[in-house]
Design an enzyme around this catalytic site. Structure first.
Site, PDB file in Angstrom:
ATOM      1  N   LYS A 178     -36.132  -3.126  39.764  1.00  0.00           N
ATOM      2  CA  LYS A 178     -37.468  -2.633  40.097  1.00  0.00           C
ATOM      3  C   LYS A 178     -38.296  -3.785  40.620  1.00  0.00           C
ATOM      4  CE  LYS A 178     -40.016  -4.445  37.682  1.00  0.00           C
ATOM      5  NZ  LYS A 178     -40.316  -5.899  37.449  1.00  0.00           N
ATOM      6  N   TYR A 266     -44.454  -0.652  35.085  1.00  0.00           N
ATOM      7  CA  TYR A 266     -44.092  -0.123  33.754  1.00  0.00           C
ATOM      8  C   TYR A 266     -45.171   0.828  33.245  1.00  0.00           C
ATOM      9  CZ  TYR A 266     -40.372  -3.587  33.503  1.00  0.00           C
ATOM     10  OH  TYR A 266     -39.248  -4.322  33.755  1.00  0.00           O
TER      11      TYR A 266
HETATM   12  P1  NAD Z   1     -35.725 -15.312  39.691  1.00  0.00           P
HETATM   13  O1  NAD Z   1     -36.533 -16.067  40.676  1.00  0.00           O
HETATM   14  O2  NAD Z   1     -35.437 -15.975  38.395  1.00  0.00           O
HETATM   15  O3  NAD Z   1     -34.348 -14.861  40.336  1.00  0.00           O
HETATM   16  C1  NAD Z   1     -34.213 -14.585  41.698  1.00  0.00           C
HETATM   17  C2  NAD Z   1     -32.867 -15.075  42.177  1.00  0.00           C
HETATM   18  O4  NAD Z   1     -32.786 -14.799  43.567  1.00  0.00           O
HETATM   19  C3  NAD Z   1     -32.684 -16.590  41.991  1.00  0.00           C
HETATM   20  O5  NAD Z   1     -31.399 -16.859  41.554  1.00  0.00           O
HETATM   21  C4  NAD Z   1     -32.905 -17.136  43.400  1.00  0.00           C
HETATM   22  O6  NAD Z   1     -32.167 -18.290  43.648  1.00  0.00           O
HETATM   23  C5  NAD Z   1     -32.384 -15.995  44.271  1.00  0.00           C
HETATM   24  N1  NAD Z   1     -32.951 -15.984  45.613  1.00  0.00           N
HETATM   25  C6  NAD Z   1     -32.249 -15.717  46.730  1.00  0.00           C
HETATM   26  N2  NAD Z   1     -33.031 -15.814  47.806  1.00  0.00           N
HETATM   27  C7  NAD Z   1     -34.252 -16.159  47.378  1.00  0.00           C
HETATM   28  C8  NAD Z   1     -35.470 -16.429  48.032  1.00  0.00           C
HETATM   29  N3  NAD Z   1     -35.599 -16.322  49.365  1.00  0.00           N
HETATM   30  N4  NAD Z   1     -36.528 -16.766  47.283  1.00  0.00           N
HETATM   31  C9  NAD Z   1     -36.445 -16.870  45.931  1.00  0.00           C
HETATM   32  N5  NAD Z   1     -35.306 -16.621  45.257  1.00  0.00           N
HETATM   33  C10 NAD Z   1     -34.199 -16.284  45.977  1.00  0.00           C
HETATM   34  O7  NAD Z   1     -36.493 -13.922  39.448  1.00  0.00           O
HETATM   35  P2  NAD Z   1     -36.215 -12.812  38.329  1.00  0.00           P
HETATM   36  O8  NAD Z   1     -37.349 -12.838  37.381  1.00  0.00           O
HETATM   37  O9  NAD Z   1     -34.845 -12.936  37.801  1.00  0.00           O
HETATM   38  O10 NAD Z   1     -36.398 -11.463  39.195  1.00  0.00           O
HETATM   39  C11 NAD Z   1     -35.408 -10.967  40.046  1.00  0.00           C
HETATM   40  C12 NAD Z   1     -35.542  -9.459  40.202  1.00  0.00           C
HETATM   41  O11 NAD Z   1     -35.357  -8.845  38.943  1.00  0.00           O
HETATM   42  C13 NAD Z   1     -36.912  -8.990  40.690  1.00  0.00           C
HETATM   43  O12 NAD Z   1     -36.767  -7.864  41.517  1.00  0.00           O
HETATM   44  C14 NAD Z   1     -37.641  -8.587  39.432  1.00  0.00           C
HETATM   45  O13 NAD Z   1     -38.636  -7.598  39.630  1.00  0.00           O
HETATM   46  C15 NAD Z   1     -36.491  -8.057  38.601  1.00  0.00           C
HETATM   47  N6  NAD Z   1     -36.738  -8.205  37.158  1.00  0.00           N
HETATM   48  C16 NAD Z   1     -36.612  -7.117  36.388  1.00  0.00           C
HETATM   49  C17 NAD Z   1     -36.846  -7.220  35.040  1.00  0.00           C
HETATM   50  C18 NAD Z   1     -36.663  -6.013  34.164  1.00  0.00           C
HETATM   51  O14 NAD Z   1     -37.029  -6.081  33.005  1.00  0.00           O
HETATM   52  N7  NAD Z   1     -36.070  -4.944  34.657  1.00  0.00           N
HETATM   53  C19 NAD Z   1     -37.223  -8.424  34.471  1.00  0.00           C
HETATM   54  C20 NAD Z   1     -37.335  -9.528  35.300  1.00  0.00           C
HETATM   55  C21 NAD Z   1     -37.095  -9.404  36.656  1.00  0.00           C
END
Ligand code: NAD
Length: 419
Positions: A178, A266
C-alpha cells in the site's frame, strides 16, 4: 499398526515397570505398543484409549502416537507458493521476510535488490539460492524461474506500477504494498495487466489479516454494536529525515503524497472496513507548516470526514508531526469498540464499550504478514478471489485524491461513480 509384546520381549527396565504395574505374574493387562507416527510408545490397556500413568512409561526414549492434526497444517516446502521479494528495505527485511517462518503456505523463493551484497547476505540468511537473486535490470528473467509464483513489490510507491506490470508480463501473480500506486490511472493499468496475464493482484492490506481488526470487523459488521453510527481513526508519527526509509517519503514524485498516502490510508481503510460501505461524500482540511524542510513537497496533517449511505459518519486523520498514534473506534447504537493501538505490527488491543464501561477483549495475536501471504497463496492454489484485490487499492487512491481535492478547494466532494 499395533504390536502386542509379551513381557519377556521387553527390555529390562520396561519389563521391570511392566511387572510392577501389572502385578508379578498377573498378565491381566497386555501392554500395547503403538507405532503410529514413529517408534513404539507404550500404552496401557490394549484398546488404544486407555489411561497411561507415569509408572507405565518406559525408561528408554520412545515416540508418542501422532497428535491430532492441526486444523491448518503447514504445507511441505515443495507444495508452498514461492514469493520473490522486490526491494530489500526496512519493511521487507524487518517484517515480511522474517514472517515466512510463521507462514504455512508460502515460502521465500527469490530476492530482487539494487544492492547485490545485501541481497546475497539476505539470501544466505534465509536459504535462497544465489541463482534466484536478481537486480532491477535482470528482474524480467524471473519469468524463467519456476520456483517463483508471486512477486511481492515493496518499493517506494511510485515504483509499484512498473514492477507490478513487469511481474505480470513475466507470468507471475502480484502482492503489492500500500498505497497501490500514486495515481488512479496507474492502478487501472495494473489491474488491466493482471487481467490480461490471467494472474492475481492483491494489495497488501495487512489489517485484514490482523486478529484484533478481524474480530472488530466481525463485531461491527455482525450487528454486535447495533447500527454503526460513527467511526473515528487517527494515524500519526514523526517523519524522520535521517531515516533513509523516510527520505523518499518527503519526495512527492516517489511517495505520491504525504501522511495521507503513507498512514492516513489506514484511517481511510478503517472507516470502510468497519462500516462495510463506500463513502458518498468527503470534506477535508489540511495543514502543512511552510517553514519545515520535511514538507517542501508533501503534506503534514490531514483531517477528513466521510458520509456513508446508511447514515454512518467517519472522522479521520493522519499526521507526520505527532507522537506515534494508530487508533480506531467504531461506535454503534448499542455498543462501541476501540482498537488502540489498532495497526501496530504486533500487540494491538481491542476494547468493547457498553453501558459506560470498557472491557478488554482477549484476542490471540498471530502474524498478519504470514496471514496475508498465506491468503494469496491459498487463493492461487484454489483459484479463489483475494479479499483485497486491485480494485480495493484503486478505490483508496481514488478517495485519497478526492480528500486532497476537498482540502485544496475548501468544499465537500461528492463521490460520484466513474471518477
Ligand atoms: P524503504 O526505503 O526502507 O525500502 C524501499 C526499498 O526500495 C529500499 O530497499 C530501496 O533501496 C529500494 N529502492 C529502489 N529504488 C529506489 C528509489 N528510487 N528510491 C528509494 N528507494 C529505492 O521503505 P519501506 O518503509 O520499506 O517502504 C517500502 C514500501 O512498503 C512502501 O510502499 C510502503 O508504503 C510500504 N510499507 C508498508 C508497510 C505496511 O505496514 N504494510 C509498512 C512499511 C512500508
Amino acid at each position: 499398526m499395533r504390536l502386542m509384546l509379551p513381557p519377556a520381549l521387553l527390555p529390562d527396565t520396561g519389563r521391570r515397570r511392566f511387572l510392577r504395574g501389572a502385578g508379578v505374574g498377573a498378565l491381566a493387562t497386555p501392554l500395547v505398543l503403538s507405532s503410529i507416527g514413529g517408534p513404539a510408545f507404550a500404552q496401557e490397556g490394549g484398546g488404544g484409549g486407555g489411561v497411561v500413568t507415569g509408572r507405565d512409561l518406559p525408561d528408554r526414549a520412545v515416540g508418542r502416537p501422532q497428535p491430532q492434526a492441526e486444523k491448518e497444517p503447514p504445507l511441505p516446502p515443495g507444495e508452498r507458493v514461492g514469493y520473490a521479494i522486490v526491494g530489500l528495505g526496512k519493511f521487507a527485511l524487518g517484517q515480511i521476510i522474517p514472517a515466512f517462518a510463521e507462514s504455512k503456505r508460502s515460502r521465500l523463493a527469490a530476492l530482487v535488490s539494487g544492492n547485490r551484497d545485501k541481497a546475497l547476505a539476505t539470501a544466505r540468511q534465509y536459504g535462497v539460492d544465489e541463482a534466484s537473486v536478481y537486480d532491477y535490470q535482470t528482474f524480467d528473467r524471473i519469468a524463467d524461474n519456476p520456483a517463483v509464483d508471486v512477486v511481492y513489490v515493496i518499493l517506494p510507491n511510485a515504483l509499484h506500477a512498473e514492477y507490478t506490470i513487469r511481474a505480470f508480463q513475466a507470468g507471475k501473480h502480484v502482492m503489492c504494498e500500500k498505497p497501490m500506486a500514486n495515481t488512479v490511472e496507474e492502478c487501472r493499468q495494473m489491474i488491466e495487466a493482471g487481467r490480461k496475464a490471467g494472474r492475481k493482484l492483491m494489495v497488501a492490506y495487512r489489517a485484514h489479516h490482523e486478529p484484533h481488526n478481524m474480530e472488530a470487523i466481525r463485531m461491527a459488521r455482525g450487528g454486535e454494536l447495533g447500527q454503526v453510527k460513527l467511526v473515528t481513526s487517527d494515524h500519526g508519527r514523526h517523519l524522520d529525515p535521517k531515516d533513509p526509509a523516510d527520505q523518499w517519503r518527503m519526495d512527492k514524485s516517489l511517495a505520491g503524497g504525504g501522511s495521507l498516502y503513507d498512514i492516513g490510508i489506514y484511517s481511510l481503510q478503517a472507516a470502510r472496513y468497519m462500516t462495510g460501505e463506500e463513502p458518498v461524500e468527503i470534506r477535508a482540511m489540511m495543514h502543512t507548516p511552510q517553514d519545515d524542510p520535511r514538507f517542501k513537497e508533501v503534506e503534514d496533517t490531514v483531517t477528513w470526514q466521510m458520509a456513508f449511505p446508511s447514515g454512518a459518519l467517519a472522522l479521520c486523520s493522519s499526521s507526520y508531526s505527532i507522537d506515534d498514534t494508530k487508533r480506531i473506534t467504531a461506535l454503534g447504537s448499542k455498543a462501541g469498540l476501540r482498537l488502540d493501538p489498532a495497526t501496530n505490527y504486533e500487540g494491538n488491543q481491542l476494547y468493547l464499550r457498553r453501558g459506560g464501561s470498557e472491557t478488554h477483549m482477549k484476542v490471540q495475536d498471530k502474524s498478519q504478514f504470514a496471514g496475508e501471504m498465506d491468503h494469496l497463496a491459498q487463493a492461487i492454489k484454489e483459484n479463489k478471489p483475494v479479499n483485497t484485490p486491485g480494485e480495493e487499492g484503486l478505490q483508496d487512491v481514488r478517495l485519497m485524491q478526492m480528500i486532497y481535492e476537498s482540502a485544496r478547494e475548501g468544499r465537500p466532494v461528492k463521490v460520484a461513480e466513474g471518477r
